[in-house]
Design an enzyme around this catalytic site. Structure first.
Site, PDB file in Angstrom:
ATOM      1  CB  SER A 166      -0.963  -0.058   1.198  1.00 50.39           C
ATOM      2  OG  SER A 166      -2.013   0.858   1.051  1.00 50.39           O
ATOM      3  CG  ASP A 304      -6.792  -2.566  -3.595  1.00 54.35           C
ATOM      4  OD1 ASP A 304      -7.330  -1.803  -2.768  1.00 54.35           O
ATOM      5  OD2 ASP A 304      -5.612  -2.930  -3.504  1.00 54.35           O
ATOM      6  CG  HIS A 333      -6.035  -2.190   0.413  1.00 51.84           C
ATOM      7  ND1 HIS A 333      -5.313  -1.768  -0.688  1.00 51.84           N
ATOM      8  CD2 HIS A 333      -5.384  -1.705   1.502  1.00 51.84           C
ATOM      9  CE1 HIS A 333      -4.285  -1.037  -0.284  1.00 51.84           C
ATOM     10  NE2 HIS A 333      -4.287  -1.000   1.040  1.00 51.84           N
TER      11      HIS A 333
END
Length: 361
Positions: A166, A304, A333
């Site tokens: 991320s 996502d 995610h």
């Protein structure tokens, strides 16, 4: 070796790196009930994935600007592994650290292959100390550079690698983009659930159910900030400390604190100049990117919720001979509740990541 049609695998380095992977000929099968909905999968992974027990040895690294980050090494590795064992640096997502399940699963995966693995806790994250009125950001690469140099100097005979998730992936790819092939001390890297284009990610973050994630991350940022609020007393300038302390969104926090700390005119200026999509063309070491959103017949199937697939710099990845991209049809995610260890074990990505890294080593 054929790639299963449930996966999209592309990149300028496709022919070079495809032999690394042992499982891409198999279908990606989302875990029943959990893996079919992106929000259920994201939340399940965050709250119900197992958290392996790991004993750490913490090292606090003082940075050149008098800040500090915390490096968590697996206890005992200093004595049990040879000095030339490959070293893997892990960069968690926003507010994440060595306490997170996805970080710990990767730690143990690397350690099982006799790699030396270290979790890099950014300022204020994972209990890392905050010693100056500055946190970290998507734009700031100073701490990353110092950590890589520090680890490289400690183990001069070992190859260094990094995995980022991320926001950690965004920082990692930006770091790779600024390092030329002669200067980069990393021998390879992996980017997972990278938002790539922070302007697009911000747009989607403020829509529908995604507001739940926005509020949760803002709450985490506020908790970290409030533990260190005294550092920011009487700071003056354009800072909006009440807004940062009571943020209802990540954008609020970035407006009140982050963009001012790092010298940006506005939040949008900060997001546009801190996106890693622009860095892909300059990456000069092997890079594997894994995202969760399928692209087929010119249609984007968003999966996502935090790293939108329309932000993936596909053209740049296709043109860079050092890059390969794997896109799964599901995953949420940081979820990827699929594979042999699903639902509560390691995510589907972990063996794929390790295949790539071992191939490079």
């Amino acid at each position: 070796r054929r790639i299963h049609p449930s996966l999209e695998v592309i990149g300028g380095g496709l022919d070079l790196f495809l032999p690394a992977f042992k499982t891409l000929h198999l279908p990606y099968v989302p875990y029943p009930f959990i893996g079919w909905n992106r929000h259920v999968e994201t939340i399940f992974a965050a709250f119900f994935r197992s958290v392996p027990d790991v004993r750490f040895r913490r090292e606090c690294l003082r940075t050149r600007d008098d800040g500090a980050v915390a490096l968590d090494w697996i206890a005992g590795d200093e004595r049990s592994l040879p000095p030339d064992s490959p070293v893997l640096i892990l960069l968690p997502g926003l507010t994440g650290g060595s306490q997170d399940s996805y970080v710990r699963h990767m730690l143990l995966r690397g350690r099982s292959k006799n790699w030396r693995v270290v979790a890099f806790n950014s300022r204020g994250c994972g209990g890392s100390p905050v010693t100056t009125p500055q946190f970290y950001s998507a734009s700031f690469l100073g701490d990353m550079s110092e950590v890589v140099d520090h680890v490289g100097n400690r183990y001069p005979n070992a190859n260094l690698y990094a995995v980022g998730w991320s926001l950690g992936a965004n920082i990692l790819v930006r770091y790779l983009g600024q390092e030329d092939s002669n200067g980069c001390r990393l021998a390879g890297a992996v980017s997972l659930c990278n938002p790539f284009d922070l302007v697009i990610a911000d747009e989607d973050f403020r829509k529908g159910f995604n507001k739940v994630y926005d509020k949760a991350l803002a709450d985490s940022l506020c908790r970290i900030f409030k533990r260190h609020e005294l550092l920011f007393e009487d700071i003056g300038g354009e800072f909006d400390i009440p807004l940062a302390a009571n943020s209802k969104s990540v954008r609020d926090f970035d407006e009140g604190l982050t963009r001012v700390s790092f010298g940006f005119k506005s939040v949008d200026d900060y997001y546009s100049k801190s996106s890693s999509s622009d860095s892909i063309s300059s990456v000069s070491v092997p890079l594997l990117c894994i995202q969760a959103s399928k692209f087929f017949e010119q249609i984007y199937a968003e999966n996502d919720p935090i790293a939108p697939c329309r932000g993936i710099p596909r053209e740049r990845i296709l043109k860079n001979p050092n890059c390969i991209l794997i896109v799964t049809p599901k995953g949420g995610h940081l979820g990827w509740v699929s594979g042999r260890e699903a639902p509560r074990g390691a995510p589907w990505t972990d063996p794929v990541v390790m295949d790539f890294l071992q191939y490079l080593e």
